[in-house]
Design a protein around this motif. Structure first.
Motif, PDB file in Angstrom:
ATOM      1  N   SER A 196     -21.790  -2.053  40.755  1.00 16.06           N
ATOM      2  CA  SER A 196     -20.721  -2.937  40.015  1.00 16.06           C
ATOM      3  C   SER A 196     -21.153  -2.703  38.439  1.00 16.06           C
ATOM      4  CB  SER A 196     -20.741  -4.253  40.557  1.00 16.06           C
ATOM      5  OG  SER A 196     -20.342  -4.381  41.864  1.00 16.06           O
ATOM      6  N   LEU A 197     -22.410  -2.959  38.078  1.00 17.68           N
ATOM      7  CA  LEU A 197     -22.441  -2.720  36.611  1.00 17.68           C
ATOM      8  C   LEU A 197     -22.204  -1.577  35.919  1.00 17.68           C
ATOM      9  CD1 LEU A 197     -26.420  -4.313  36.494  1.00 17.68           C
ATOM     10  CD2 LEU A 197     -24.499  -4.913  35.100  1.00 17.68           C
ATOM     11  N   LEU A 198     -21.952  -0.557  36.572  1.00 16.99           N
ATOM     12  CA  LEU A 198     -21.646   0.606  36.229  1.00 16.99           C
ATOM     13  C   LEU A 198     -20.372   0.773  35.417  1.00 16.99           C
ATOM     14  CD1 LEU A 198     -23.234   3.380  38.926  1.00 16.99           C
ATOM     15  CD2 LEU A 198     -24.014   2.769  36.341  1.00 16.99           C
ATOM     16  N   ARG A 202     -13.664  -3.237  35.085  1.00 13.67           N
ATOM     17  CA  ARG A 202     -12.712  -2.488  35.425  1.00 13.67           C
ATOM     18  C   ARG A 202     -11.794  -2.647  36.483  1.00 13.67           C
ATOM     19  NH1 ARG A 202     -15.071   3.457  34.315  1.00 13.67           N
ATOM     20  NH2 ARG A 202     -13.110   4.084  34.583  1.00 13.67           N
ATOM     21  N   THR A 203     -12.438  -3.641  37.380  1.00 13.69           N
ATOM     22  CA  THR A 203     -11.669  -4.106  38.569  1.00 13.69           C
ATOM     23  C   THR A 203     -12.094  -5.568  38.840  1.00 13.69           C
ATOM     24  OG1 THR A 203     -13.189  -3.710  40.421  1.00 13.69           O
ATOM     25  CG2 THR A 203     -11.989  -1.659  39.867  1.00 13.69           C
ATOM     26  N   ALA A 204     -11.159  -6.137  39.750  1.00 16.99           N
ATOM     27  CA  ALA A 204     -11.214  -7.604  40.056  1.00 16.99           C
ATOM     28  C   ALA A 204     -12.606  -7.817  40.558  1.00 16.99           C
ATOM     29  CB  ALA A 204     -10.066  -7.857  40.942  1.00 16.99           C
ATOM     30  N   VAL A 205     -12.982  -6.943  41.189  1.00 14.47           N
ATOM     31  CA  VAL A 205     -14.320  -7.045  42.075  1.00 14.47           C
ATOM     32  C   VAL A 205     -15.671  -6.408  41.621  1.00 14.47           C
ATOM     33  CG1 VAL A 205     -13.287  -7.587  44.526  1.00 14.47           C
ATOM     34  CG2 VAL A 205     -13.801  -5.256  43.558  1.00 14.47           C
ATOM     35  N   THR A 206     -15.379  -6.181  40.174  1.00 15.43           N
ATOM     36  CA  THR A 206     -16.442  -5.508  39.514  1.00 15.43           C
ATOM     37  C   THR A 206     -16.387  -6.362  38.024  1.00 15.43           C
ATOM     38  OG1 THR A 206     -15.349  -3.648  38.535  1.00 15.43           O
ATOM     39  CG2 THR A 206     -16.688  -3.449  40.517  1.00 15.43           C
ATOM     40  N   SER A 207     -15.704  -7.497  37.998  1.00 21.11           N
ATOM     41  CA  SER A 207     -15.630  -8.250  36.599  1.00 21.11           C
ATOM     42  C   SER A 207     -17.242  -8.739  36.356  1.00 21.11           C
ATOM     43  CB  SER A 207     -14.825  -9.640  36.908  1.00 21.11           C
ATOM     44  OG  SER A 207     -15.308 -10.500  37.717  1.00 21.11           O
ATOM     45  N   ARG A 208     -17.191  -9.083  35.131  1.00 26.56           N
ATOM     46  CA  ARG A 208     -18.251  -9.928  34.613  1.00 26.56           C
ATOM     47  C   ARG A 208     -18.798 -11.039  35.482  1.00 26.56           C
ATOM     48  NH1 ARG A 208     -20.434  -7.512  30.179  1.00 26.56           N
ATOM     49  NH2 ARG A 208     -18.881  -6.194  28.950  1.00 26.56           N
ATOM     50  N   ILE A 210     -18.065 -11.565  38.619  1.00 26.71           N
ATOM     51  CA  ILE A 210     -18.859 -11.219  39.843  1.00 26.71           C
ATOM     52  C   ILE A 210     -20.037 -10.406  39.688  1.00 26.71           C
ATOM     53  CG2 ILE A 210     -18.234  -9.577  41.651  1.00 26.71           C
ATOM     54  CD1 ILE A 210     -16.476 -11.875  42.149  1.00 26.71           C
ATOM     55  N   VAL A 211     -20.345  -9.657  38.610  1.00 27.43           N
ATOM     56  CA  VAL A 211     -21.531  -9.256  38.507  1.00 27.43           C
ATOM     57  C   VAL A 211     -22.626 -10.038  37.998  1.00 27.43           C
ATOM     58  CG1 VAL A 211     -22.881  -7.826  36.740  1.00 27.43           C
ATOM     59  CG2 VAL A 211     -20.731  -6.806  37.562  1.00 27.43           C
ATOM     60  N   GLY A 212     -22.446 -11.215  37.436  1.00 27.30           N
ATOM     61  CA  GLY A 212     -23.305 -12.436  37.325  1.00 27.30           C
ATOM     62  C   GLY A 212     -23.563 -13.021  38.650  1.00 27.30           C
ATOM     63  N   ASP A 213     -22.700 -13.352  39.538  1.00 30.29           N
ATOM     64  CA  ASP A 213     -22.842 -13.883  40.758  1.00 30.29           C
ATOM     65  C   ASP A 213     -23.755 -13.155  41.495  1.00 30.29           C
ATOM     66  OD1 ASP A 213     -21.548 -16.200  39.812  1.00 30.29           O
ATOM     67  OD2 ASP A 213     -19.785 -15.755  41.141  1.00 30.29           O
ATOM     68  N   LEU A 214     -23.416 -11.934  41.567  1.00 30.40           N
ATOM     69  CA  LEU A 214     -24.205 -10.793  42.689  1.00 30.40           C
ATOM     70  C   LEU A 214     -25.831 -10.849  41.765  1.00 30.40           C
ATOM     71  CD1 LEU A 214     -21.870  -7.909  42.691  1.00 30.40           C
ATOM     72  CD2 LEU A 214     -22.722  -9.196  44.463  1.00 30.40           C
ATOM     73  N   ASP A 215     -25.987 -11.073  40.534  1.00 31.21           N
ATOM     74  CA  ASP A 215     -27.331 -11.231  40.022  1.00 31.21           C
ATOM     75  C   ASP A 215     -27.819 -12.307  40.392  1.00 31.21           C
ATOM     76  OD1 ASP A 215     -29.524 -10.489  38.374  1.00 31.21           O
ATOM     77  OD2 ASP A 215     -28.709 -11.116  36.516  1.00 31.21           O
ATOM     78  N   GLU A 216     -27.180 -13.306  40.475  1.00 32.16           N
ATOM     79  CA  GLU A 216     -27.686 -14.857  40.972  1.00 32.16           C
ATOM     80  C   GLU A 216     -28.138 -14.527  42.398  1.00 32.16           C
ATOM     81  OE1 GLU A 216     -26.411 -19.458  41.353  1.00 32.16           O
ATOM     82  OE2 GLU A 216     -25.192 -17.988  40.231  1.00 32.16           O
ATOM     83  N   LEU A 217     -27.188 -14.320  43.136  1.00 32.61           N
ATOM     84  CA  LEU A 217     -27.522 -14.003  44.560  1.00 32.61           C
ATOM     85  C   LEU A 217     -28.888 -13.108  44.796  1.00 32.61           C
ATOM     86  CD1 LEU A 217     -26.931 -14.208  47.494  1.00 32.61           C
ATOM     87  CD2 LEU A 217     -25.193 -12.671  47.217  1.00 32.61           C
ATOM     88  N   GLY A 218     -28.786 -12.020  44.100  1.00 31.51           N
ATOM     89  CA  GLY A 218     -29.961 -11.151  44.084  1.00 31.51           C
ATOM     90  C   GLY A 218     -31.544 -12.048  43.958  1.00 31.51           C
ATOM     91  N   GLU A 219     -31.181 -12.967  42.869  1.00 30.42           N
ATOM     92  CA  GLU A 219     -32.362 -13.689  42.582  1.00 30.42           C
ATOM     93  C   GLU A 219     -32.694 -14.540  43.499  1.00 30.42           C
ATOM     94  OE1 GLU A 219     -34.735 -13.112  39.700  1.00 30.42           O
ATOM     95  OE2 GLU A 219     -33.362 -11.356  39.620  1.00 30.42           O
ATOM     96  N   LEU A 220     -31.741 -15.434  44.113  1.00 32.84           N
ATOM     97  CA  LEU A 220     -32.020 -16.524  45.185  1.00 32.84           C
ATOM     98  C   LEU A 220     -32.814 -15.634  46.342  1.00 32.84           C
ATOM     99  CD1 LEU A 220     -28.744 -18.307  45.191  1.00 32.84           C
ATOM    100  CD2 LEU A 220     -30.863 -19.080  44.622  1.00 32.84           C
ATOM    101  N   LEU A 268     -23.138 -18.873  48.344  1.00 31.11           N
ATOM    102  CA  LEU A 268     -22.772 -17.946  47.210  1.00 31.11           C
ATOM    103  C   LEU A 268     -21.968 -16.810  48.048  1.00 31.11           C
ATOM    104  CD1 LEU A 268     -22.379 -17.398  44.392  1.00 31.11           C
ATOM    105  CD2 LEU A 268     -24.687 -16.464  44.165  1.00 31.11           C
ATOM    106  N   GLY A 269     -22.897 -16.170  49.082  1.00 30.98           N
ATOM    107  CA  GLY A 269     -22.320 -15.047  49.770  1.00 30.98           C
ATOM    108  C   GLY A 269     -21.068 -15.263  50.291  1.00 30.98           C
ATOM    109  N   ALA A 270     -20.685 -16.667  50.753  1.00 32.36           N
ATOM    110  CA  ALA A 270     -19.259 -16.748  51.104  1.00 32.36           C
ATOM    111  C   ALA A 270     -18.193 -16.243  50.046  1.00 32.36           C
ATOM    112  CB  ALA A 270     -19.156 -18.140  51.651  1.00 32.36           C
ATOM    113  N   GLU A 271     -18.671 -16.504  48.816  1.00 31.63           N
ATOM    114  CA  GLU A 271     -17.589 -16.332  47.831  1.00 31.63           C
ATOM    115  C   GLU A 271     -17.778 -14.731  47.399  1.00 31.63           C
ATOM    116  OE1 GLU A 271     -18.355 -18.555  44.327  1.00 31.63           O
ATOM    117  OE2 GLU A 271     -19.085 -20.483  45.645  1.00 31.63           O
ATOM    118  N   LEU A 272     -18.653 -14.236  47.655  1.00 31.60           N
ATOM    119  CA  LEU A 272     -18.721 -12.832  47.184  1.00 31.60           C
ATOM    120  C   LEU A 272     -18.464 -11.696  48.371  1.00 31.60           C
ATOM    121  CD1 LEU A 272     -22.171 -13.159  45.111  1.00 31.60           C
ATOM    122  CD2 LEU A 272     -19.838 -12.318  44.223  1.00 31.60           C
TER     123      LEU A 272
END
Length: 291
Positions: A196-198, A202-208, A210-220, A268-272
């Protein structure tokens, strides 16, 4: 990083993906070649670059075919050679945070032994020669990749597959949990985050956002995994200076913290990962048309 980990909108997908893959391998090679005094920071940079490279390699899987597993394992094995000191440091940091929250007599003894183990891990310099050899193989593999005319479609398929598998892991984590399930989910989340970072924005599911939430989920999920490593290590703690009781206390605190992190991750996964995979793919349609 020599160049941003991002595709240029004016750059053909195929050329951009190959550039980025080779760039991440080059970052790792340079990072492991630093002087000993800079080793810890270099290893951290190398491991992060290798994770990004493995995510990008997923896009090329249909082109590589049966050789994909070997190429992936070259990158994975290079990272594994660099992991011992990082894991030891993570256990020290996790134990210290737990003791800061709920202090316990004797915890200092346990943390002290964990710290000495980390010092030993750092003193045992990883086999950078072996890592460098693996990275030379990975570099040659990346250079030999063809420039796929349908790279946009391959990218969408790879991102969709990371979503599909991550969604399955999220549902399994909600239903039954478990260290292995959460660890697998973390890997899928990281792959989706990297891809998504790449194309961020450019899309609704690769927005900033969403990318930020994915980063947070990965950290958790990463913090949960570090605590799981600590629990296993504490289970082997010898009864020295009454530290066995402190080790049990830290392990109980770690398990309590793990449960809390897992709950937050699932929320958070429920949102993503709430969309069905076909709906997720529909939101990526525009990327598949890129040359």
């Amino acid at each position: 990083m020599p160049m941003p980990f991002r595709l240029d909108p004016h750059e053909p997908f195929a050329a951009g993906l190959k550039r980025i893959l080779m760039g991440e391998i080059a970052v790792a090679r340079a990072a492991v070649a630093v002087p000993r005094a800079e080793q810890a920071a270099g290893i951290h940079r190398a491991r992060r670059a290798l994770k990004r490279a493995r995510s990008v390699l997923l896009v090329f899987r249909p082109l590589i075919g049966e050789d994909y597993r070997r190429r992936r394992d070259v990158l994975r094995d290079a990272a594994d050679h660099l992991s011992a000191a990082r894991d030891a440091d993570a256990m020290v940091a996790s134990a210290q945070k737990l003791d800061d929250r709920r202090p316990h007599d004797g915890a200092g003894v346990v943390i002290g032994r964990l710290s000495r183990a980390a010092e030993i891990a750092h003193a045992q310099r990883p086999d950078t020669g072996r890592v460098a050899a693996l990275l030379r193989i990975a570099e040659a593999d990346a250079a030999s990749l063809p420039l796929a005319p349908a790279a946009g479609r391959l990218f969408v398929e790879a991102l969709g597959e990371t979503y599909r598998r991550g969604r399955a892991d999220w549902r399994k984590a909600e239903e039954e949990g478990g260290e292995d399930v959460l660890h697998d989910w973390r890997k899928r989340v990281k792959h989706r985050w990297h891809l998504s970072l790449l194309v961020v924005g450019r899309t609704a599911v690769t927005s900033r956002s969403i990318v930020g939430d994915l980063d947070e989920l990965g950290e958790l999920l990463g913090d949960e995994h570090d605590l799981a490593l600590l629990v296993r290590r504490l289970g082997k703690e010898a009864d020295v200076s009454g530290s066995k009781k402190a080790a049990r206390h830290l392990a109980e605190e770690a398990e309590r913290r793990r449960r809390k992190l897992a709950r937050r991750a699932c929320e958070l996964g429920a949102e993503l990962y709430g969309d069905k995979t076909r709906h997720f793919l529909q939101k990526l349609d525009g990327l598949a048309t890129d040359a």
